[in-house]
Motif scaffolding. Structure first.
Motif, PDB file in Angstrom:
ATOM      1  N   ARG A 181      -6.087   2.031   4.926  1.00 20.21           N
ATOM      2  CA  ARG A 181      -5.153   1.688   3.852  1.00 20.21           C
ATOM      3  C   ARG A 181      -5.467   2.556   2.646  1.00 20.21           C
ATOM      4  O   ARG A 181      -6.633   2.704   2.257  1.00 20.21           O
ATOM      5  CB  ARG A 181      -5.327   0.220   3.486  1.00 20.21           C
ATOM      6  N   VAL A 182      -4.419   3.144   2.041  1.00 25.04           N
ATOM      7  CA  VAL A 182      -4.598   4.017   0.885  1.00 25.04           C
ATOM      8  C   VAL A 182      -3.647   3.589  -0.231  1.00 25.04           C
ATOM      9  O   VAL A 182      -2.493   3.246   0.027  1.00 25.04           O
ATOM     10  CB  VAL A 182      -4.319   5.494   1.253  1.00 25.04           C
ATOM     11  N   ILE A 183      -4.141   3.608  -1.441  1.00 26.02           N
ATOM     12  CA  ILE A 183      -3.343   3.380  -2.640  1.00 26.02           C
ATOM     13  C   ILE A 183      -3.396   4.685  -3.433  1.00 26.02           C
ATOM     14  O   ILE A 183      -4.477   5.249  -3.619  1.00 26.02           O
ATOM     15  CB  ILE A 183      -3.912   2.222  -3.473  1.00 26.02           C
ATOM     16  N   ALA A 193     -19.384   1.508  -8.899  1.00 28.91           N
ATOM     17  CA  ALA A 193     -18.204   0.705  -8.610  1.00 28.91           C
ATOM     18  C   ALA A 193     -18.317  -0.618  -9.361  1.00 28.91           C
ATOM     19  O   ALA A 193     -19.402  -1.177  -9.491  1.00 28.91           O
ATOM     20  CB  ALA A 193     -18.099   0.449  -7.114  1.00 28.91           C
ATOM     21  N   GLU A 224     -17.626  -0.726   0.650  1.00 30.90           N
ATOM     22  CA  GLU A 224     -17.976  -2.008   0.052  1.00 30.90           C
ATOM     23  C   GLU A 224     -19.378  -2.451   0.439  1.00 30.90           C
ATOM     24  O   GLU A 224     -19.930  -3.356  -0.163  1.00 30.90           O
ATOM     25  CB  GLU A 224     -16.916  -3.043   0.403  1.00 30.90           C
ATOM     26  N   SER A 241       0.832  -1.199   0.000  1.00 30.35           N
ATOM     27  CA  SER A 241       0.000   0.000   0.000  1.00 30.35           C
ATOM     28  C   SER A 241       0.868   1.250   0.000  1.00 30.35           C
ATOM     29  O   SER A 241       2.000   1.245   0.461  1.00 30.35           O
ATOM     30  CB  SER A 241      -0.895   0.013   1.243  1.00 30.35           C
ATOM     31  N   TYR A 244      -6.839   6.523  -3.287  1.00 31.66           N
ATOM     32  CA  TYR A 244      -8.014   5.694  -3.098  1.00 31.66           C
ATOM     33  C   TYR A 244      -7.934   5.070  -1.708  1.00 31.66           C
ATOM     34  O   TYR A 244      -7.046   4.271  -1.433  1.00 31.66           O
ATOM     35  CB  TYR A 244      -8.056   4.628  -4.199  1.00 31.66           C
ATOM     36  N   HIS A 260      -8.945   2.561   0.535  1.00 33.22           N
ATOM     37  CA  HIS A 260      -9.557   1.260   0.318  1.00 33.22           C
ATOM     38  C   HIS A 260     -10.147   0.675   1.585  1.00 33.22           C
ATOM     39  O   HIS A 260     -11.228   0.109   1.559  1.00 33.22           O
ATOM     40  CB  HIS A 260      -8.537   0.296  -0.295  1.00 33.22           C
ATOM     41  N   TRP A 261      -9.450   0.769   2.683  1.00 31.24           N
ATOM     42  CA  TRP A 261      -9.943   0.193   3.935  1.00 31.24           C
ATOM     43  C   TRP A 261      -9.941   1.239   5.031  1.00 31.24           C
ATOM     44  O   TRP A 261      -8.987   1.985   5.202  1.00 31.24           O
ATOM     45  CB  TRP A 261      -9.038  -0.924   4.438  1.00 31.24           C
ATOM     46  N   ALA A 278     -13.159   7.050  -2.006  1.00 39.28           N
ATOM     47  CA  ALA A 278     -13.425   5.909  -1.126  1.00 39.28           C
ATOM     48  C   ALA A 278     -14.551   5.112  -1.751  1.00 39.28           C
ATOM     49  O   ALA A 278     -15.446   5.674  -2.381  1.00 39.28           O
ATOM     50  CB  ALA A 278     -13.822   6.382   0.264  1.00 39.28           C
ATOM     51  N   GLN A 324     -16.073  -4.463 -10.149  1.00 41.58           N
ATOM     52  CA  GLN A 324     -14.952  -5.293  -9.729  1.00 41.58           C
ATOM     53  C   GLN A 324     -15.043  -6.686 -10.331  1.00 41.58           C
ATOM     54  O   GLN A 324     -16.094  -7.117 -10.793  1.00 41.58           O
ATOM     55  CB  GLN A 324     -14.891  -5.395  -8.195  1.00 41.58           C
TER      56      GLN A 324
END
Length: 107
Positions: A31-33, A100, A79, A14, A41, A43-44, A76, A102
């Motif tokens: 957590r970021v990407i 979104a 989910e 990450s 982004y 993510h978590w 963000a 996937q």
């Protein structure tokens, strides 16, 4: 490969991981990407059940926002739709006509 190894490798790969601790107990993490310049982004945002309702997730989200304040986009993807209000309280808005998408591969 077991799930713990995959999570560990995901965190190591990450761009940013911000964690909240209570002594040696992990209370939560974000957590970021990112691409290093324009898009990040988140993510978590995960909070240990023991610490839910104690604003741990809010603190993590605010630290991510501070870290990426100079980026053009901080996105963000909750989910689960029930989590959208959490992000909205932190200034995120629903993307106009966004959806979104996937592909899920389970091993």
């Amino acid at each position: 490969m077991n799930t713990n190894n995959r999570v560990y490798r995901a965190l190591i790969g990450s761009s940013t991981v911000i964690s909240a601790w209570d002594g040696n107990q992990l209370a939560g993490l974000a957590r970021v990407i990112d691409d290093g310049e324009m898009l990040a982004y988140m993510h978590w945002v995960l909070v240990n059940l023991k610490y839910q309702g104690m604003h741990v997730g809010s603190g993590l989200a605010e630290r991510v926002k501070e870290r990426y304040a100079g980026y053009m986009f901080l996105e963000a993807m909750p989910e689960e739709s029930k989590n959208a209000p959490f992000y909205q309280r932190h200034g995120f808005t629903l993307m106009e006509d966004g959806r979104a998408m996937q592909i899920v591969t389970r091993s």
